[in-house]
Design a protein around this motif. Structure first.
Motif, PDB file in Angstrom:
ATOM      1  N   UNK A 227       0.751  22.725  -4.605  1.00  0.00           N
ATOM      2  CA  UNK A 227       0.822  23.840  -3.461  1.00  0.00           C
ATOM      3  C   UNK A 227      -0.524  24.020  -3.061  1.00  0.00           C
ATOM      4  N   UNK A 228      -1.412  24.440  -4.043  1.00  0.00           N
ATOM      5  CA  UNK A 228      -2.754  24.908  -3.569  1.00  0.00           C
ATOM      6  C   UNK A 228      -3.636  23.668  -2.876  1.00  0.00           C
ATOM      7  N   UNK A 229      -3.393  22.471  -3.295  1.00  0.00           N
ATOM      8  CA  UNK A 229      -3.887  21.296  -2.490  1.00  0.00           C
ATOM      9  C   UNK A 229      -3.259  21.022  -1.240  1.00  0.00           C
TER      10      UNK A 229
ATOM     11  N   UNK B 224     -15.467  15.150  -6.273  1.00  0.00           N
ATOM     12  CA  UNK B 224     -14.230  14.826  -7.059  1.00  0.00           C
ATOM     13  C   UNK B 224     -12.608  15.557  -6.228  1.00  0.00           C
ATOM     14  N   UNK B 225     -12.911  16.554  -5.768  1.00  0.00           N
ATOM     15  CA  UNK B 225     -11.629  17.246  -5.340  1.00  0.00           C
ATOM     16  C   UNK B 225     -11.076  16.430  -4.172  1.00  0.00           C
ATOM     17  N   UNK B 226     -12.141  16.158  -3.357  1.00  0.00           N
ATOM     18  CA  UNK B 226     -11.387  15.567  -1.937  1.00  0.00           C
ATOM     19  C   UNK B 226     -11.240  14.044  -2.347  1.00  0.00           C
ATOM     20  N   UNK B 227     -11.666  13.349  -3.263  1.00  0.00           N
ATOM     21  CA  UNK B 227     -11.341  11.736  -3.524  1.00  0.00           C
ATOM     22  C   UNK B 227     -10.070  11.882  -4.047  1.00  0.00           C
ATOM     23  N   UNK B 228      -9.830  12.971  -5.072  1.00  0.00           N
ATOM     24  CA  UNK B 228      -8.395  12.863  -5.346  1.00  0.00           C
ATOM     25  C   UNK B 228      -7.277  13.285  -4.502  1.00  0.00           C
ATOM     26  N   UNK B 229      -7.714  14.074  -3.416  1.00  0.00           N
ATOM     27  CA  UNK B 229      -6.924  14.566  -2.407  1.00  0.00           C
ATOM     28  C   UNK B 229      -6.804  13.084  -1.544  1.00  0.00           C
TER      29      UNK B 229
ATOM     30  N   UNK C 159     -15.134   7.710 -16.267  1.00  0.00           N
ATOM     31  CA  UNK C 159     -15.423   9.139 -15.369  1.00  0.00           C
ATOM     32  C   UNK C 159     -13.993   9.558 -14.644  1.00  0.00           C
ATOM     33  N   UNK C 160     -13.235   9.295 -15.374  1.00  0.00           N
ATOM     34  CA  UNK C 160     -11.984  10.052 -14.708  1.00  0.00           C
ATOM     35  C   UNK C 160     -11.689  11.335 -14.499  1.00  0.00           C
ATOM     36  N   UNK C 161     -11.017  11.802 -13.474  1.00  0.00           N
ATOM     37  CA  UNK C 161     -10.892  13.197 -13.117  1.00  0.00           C
ATOM     38  C   UNK C 161      -9.716  13.655 -12.485  1.00  0.00           C
ATOM     39  N   UNK C 162      -8.511  13.271 -13.181  1.00  0.00           N
ATOM     40  CA  UNK C 162      -6.922  13.150 -12.606  1.00  0.00           C
ATOM     41  C   UNK C 162      -6.279  14.311 -13.092  1.00  0.00           C
ATOM     42  N   UNK C 163      -7.125  15.411 -13.450  1.00  0.00           N
ATOM     43  CA  UNK C 163      -6.264  16.709 -13.718  1.00  0.00           C
ATOM     44  C   UNK C 163      -5.157  17.205 -12.815  1.00  0.00           C
ATOM     45  N   UNK C 164      -5.391  16.911 -11.522  1.00  0.00           N
ATOM     46  CA  UNK C 164      -4.175  17.407 -10.963  1.00  0.00           C
ATOM     47  C   UNK C 164      -3.108  16.376 -10.435  1.00  0.00           C
TER      48      UNK C 164
ATOM     49  N   UNK D  25     -14.668  26.738   2.154  1.00  0.00           N
ATOM     50  CA  UNK D  25     -14.693  27.635   0.917  1.00  0.00           C
ATOM     51  C   UNK D  25     -13.081  27.347   0.439  1.00  0.00           C
ATOM     52  N   UNK D  26     -11.966  27.215   0.929  1.00  0.00           N
ATOM     53  CA  UNK D  26     -10.917  26.897   0.035  1.00  0.00           C
ATOM     54  C   UNK D  26     -10.843  25.481  -0.659  1.00  0.00           C
ATOM     55  N   UNK D  27     -11.662  24.606  -0.103  1.00  0.00           N
ATOM     56  CA  UNK D  27     -11.785  23.187  -0.878  1.00  0.00           C
ATOM     57  C   UNK D  27     -12.765  23.423  -1.913  1.00  0.00           C
ATOM     58  N   UNK D  28     -13.851  24.358  -1.752  1.00  0.00           N
ATOM     59  CA  UNK D  28     -14.675  24.557  -2.775  1.00  0.00           C
ATOM     60  C   UNK D  28     -14.151  25.406  -4.087  1.00  0.00           C
TER      61      UNK D  28
END
Length: 639
Positions: A366-368, A301-306, A350-355, A261-264
């Motif tokens: 911090x939230x990551x 996307x979130x976990x790939x950037x992490x 298809x970039x997703x580099x907002x963070x 859930x936190x990752x979601x």
């Protein structure tokens, strides 16, 4: 290690055990089976395991030669494979006296088949394979003649009482499982139980139930899960990304109790739909709803950037890994439309580099960081995950020498000239066998005594997944970033280690066997990791190299054209079994369809091999020598 002969101290005990061990040496060599790259395909794995990779049917054909029609043979085979399911079918179509007759016939058939399957084992070993609840009655039926005049009534009464007490179903299920176990004595899993497929946890559960007859060689995908359980944030990010890519996040949540859930929530806040990150689902899987697909796409996307962020600090603090060329986030242009790699500029799609902060691209928000901390805690505290990883550690190795064969998942890193190369740590270079031994020792330390996530032992677990000289990876680069964001396929080249073309050379394979201390005349290298493409042979180097990754994983079956390989090694030699793609357990049971396709002889023995020619035989011969020496000290002097 305890002395297995310690219990034998008196003259009668020593003599009896010497007779027993000497006799065992002359039994036929038991059958070994090798599988690789299962990748979570539990149903296909189960079918191969239950059928003994086709050996159960062979035993039935030999035992009942000329007695069974093809349909009757297939029904008996599937009863042995899936006894509970087939009993259910039998109950729905047969009742009363007809059912009793079926029981009488089936019990006698299974006893004949059990006796035939058990021929090359000692009575003691067969007893250990029997269900404890039915040991007495099975041995009475197995070792007494149904036709002897003085035992006909006794034998028949045993079977009829079993039926009358409604215990016959339980006996049939237990006996079928015993036949399965005796058909193949030992299973070798040559890496990659995890990732891509839907049920790796069920594969491990099944192997745990057979733990006394199983060994494992770790694959690179298995390392991610071992690393995750050991608290490596990078291993955790990689394995979650792969689960998202193949729509298997439920393995984490339902099988291992990992809270996503936190990752979601992080994914929902920062990411939108992105065609490159939509989950890849094979045709045999239930489709995701539109909302579910979008949720997984965002998590992906979130976990790939992490993952890309977490790689930076590890690469920077480990210059000995020689991976600075894999620092990529800092190569993006300010507007995120291009990336500079290996001296060339590529457009980013298809970039997703907002963070990603241009000034500090590898720094987590911090939230990551909170999400990563929560995931590390969840992985390191999952009881079921640790139960499974404990099994992988206890039964696994980087490589294994077994009956003069070398079992390894990936490769032995070499240079273009075929010289062993590897990793230099603290001024010591580890290559060839020494590289495997160092990395295995490190893995055991990292898993058994997890320290902070930034220690070198933990970082080396991630290196095993992706490092240039990792024996489990076998390539110079893992171009995950490029495959997501760069369309030019030239950027996707991962530069496989020269091992993969040299392994066709008999002289090179002989060098491998020599490096690992194996007999070059009789030994083989048994390799997984790289799917064999259509038209290519898995048997190389004058039959000394066998590659058994044939496509258990559904995503690879379009490339391989088959559903996997199993290698069998018995007293008559080696056979490579090719399997057709497995559709589903439901369809197999409905249509009584096997997945066995063809068998190819890899090596045939002129004279049937015995236990004496195996590793177990060598251990027994040492015991015989010890007992013989002990016997001389116990013998009374001759007059």
């Amino acid at each position: 290690m305890a002395d297995p002969t310690a219990a034998y101290q008196t003259l009668p005990a020593i003599t009896t055990e010497l007779i027993n061990l000497t006799a065992i040496l002359h039994l036929p060599k038991p059958t070994e089976a090798f599988m690789s790259d299962l990748h979570g395909e539990y149903d296909a794995f189960q079918h191969v395991l239950r059928s003994g990779s086709g050996n159960v049917k062979v035993k039935i054909q030999e035992c009942f030669i000329g007695e069974l029609t093809p349909t009757a043979l297939q029904e008996l085979a599937f009863l042995v494979y899936y006894p509970s399911e087939r009993l259910t079918v039998q109950h729905t179509r047969t009742t009363g006296e007809a059912l009793t007759q079926w029981y009488l016939t089936t019990v006698r058939q299974l006893l004949r088949l059990l006796a035939y399957t058990a021929m090359k084992y000692t009575r003691s070993k067969v007893r250990k394979a029997l269900d404890p609840n039915f040991v007495y009655i099975t041995e009475e039926l197995l070792y007494n003649s149904a036709t002897a005049d003085d035992k006909v009534t006794y034998y028949g009464t045993l079977i009829n009482t079993l039926i009358d007490l409604h215990q016959v179903d339980g006996w049939i299920v237990a006996t079928c499982h015993t036949i399965q176990r005796l058909t193949v004595d030992h299973w070798h899993i040559v890496g990659d139980i995890y990732d891509r497929g839907p049920a790796p946890d069920q594969i491990v559960e099944t192997l745990i139930q057979r733990s006394d007859t199983v060994d494992l060689q770790w694959g690179n995908h298995d390392i991610l899960w071992l690393g995750g359980a050991a608290g490596s944030p990078l291993c955790i990010a990689n394995l979650i990304r792969i689960c998202a890519r193949y729509g298997n996040l439920d393995i984490l949540e339902e099988a291992y109790g990992i809270n996503l859930r936190p990752l979601t929530r992080l994914a929902e806040r920062y990411y939108a739909d992105n065609p490159m990150f939509r989950p890849k689902l094979d045709s045999g899987r239930a489709p995701l709803s539109v909302d579910e697909q979008l949720e997984v796409t965002k998590i992906h996307q979130a976990i790939a950037i992490l993952q890309f962020k977490l790689e930076g600090p590890v690469i920077l603090r480990r210059p000995e890994f020689h991976m600075t060329h894999r620092l990529i986030l800092d190569k993006l242009t300010a507007d995120r439309t291009q990336v500079h790699l290996n001296g060339q500029d590529y457009p980013v799609t298809n970039g997703c580099f907002v963070t990603v902060d241009a000034a500090a691209p590898f720094t987590l928000l911090p939230e990551e960081q909170t999400v990563i901390d929560q995931l590390v805690h969840a992985f390191t505290h999952s009881e079921r995950l640790h139960r499974h990883m404990d099994f992988l550690v206890d039964h696994g190795h980087m490589f294994l020498q077994y009956n003069q064969n070398l079992l390894l998942h990936g490769c032995v890193p070499v240079n273009d000239a075929g010289a062993f190369v590897g990793l230099t740590l603290d001024g010591v270079t580890y290559a060839g066998r020494a590289l495997f031994e160092m990395l295995e020792a490190n893995l055991r330390v990292a898993y058994t005594h997890p320290a902070e996530s930034a220690d070198r032992a933990t970082d080396l677990l991630w290196y095993l997944w992706t490092g240039p000289y990792s024996p489990l990876f076998g390539k110079h680069d893992m171009t995950t970033f490029e495959r997501y964001f760069i369309q030019a396929t030239a950027a996707h080249d991962e530069h496989p280690n020269p091992y993969y073309h040299l392994r066709h050379d008999p002289a090179f394979v002989q060098r491998l066997l020599r490096e690992f201390g194996l007999d070059q005349a009789v030994g083989h290298v048994i390799n997984g990791h790289t799917p064999i493409k259509k038209g290519n042979s898995p048997i190389m180097a004058n039959r000394k190299m066998i590659v058994i990754d044939g496509g258990f994983s559904r995503p690879y079956q379009a490339t391989t054209g088959i559903g996997g390989y199993t290698l069998l090694d018995n007293s008559y030699g080696m056979q490579l079994v090719t399997h057709q793609p497995f559709v589903s357990k439901k369809e197999a049971l409905r249509d009584l369809t096997d997945i066995l396709s063809t068998k190819r002889v890899v090596a045939a023995e002129r004279q049937r091999r015995t236990v004496a020619q195996t590793d177990i035989g060598a251990a027994l011969q040492q015991q015989i020598a010890t007992l013989t020496a002990r016997l001389t000290t116990r013998q009374p002097p001759h007059k």
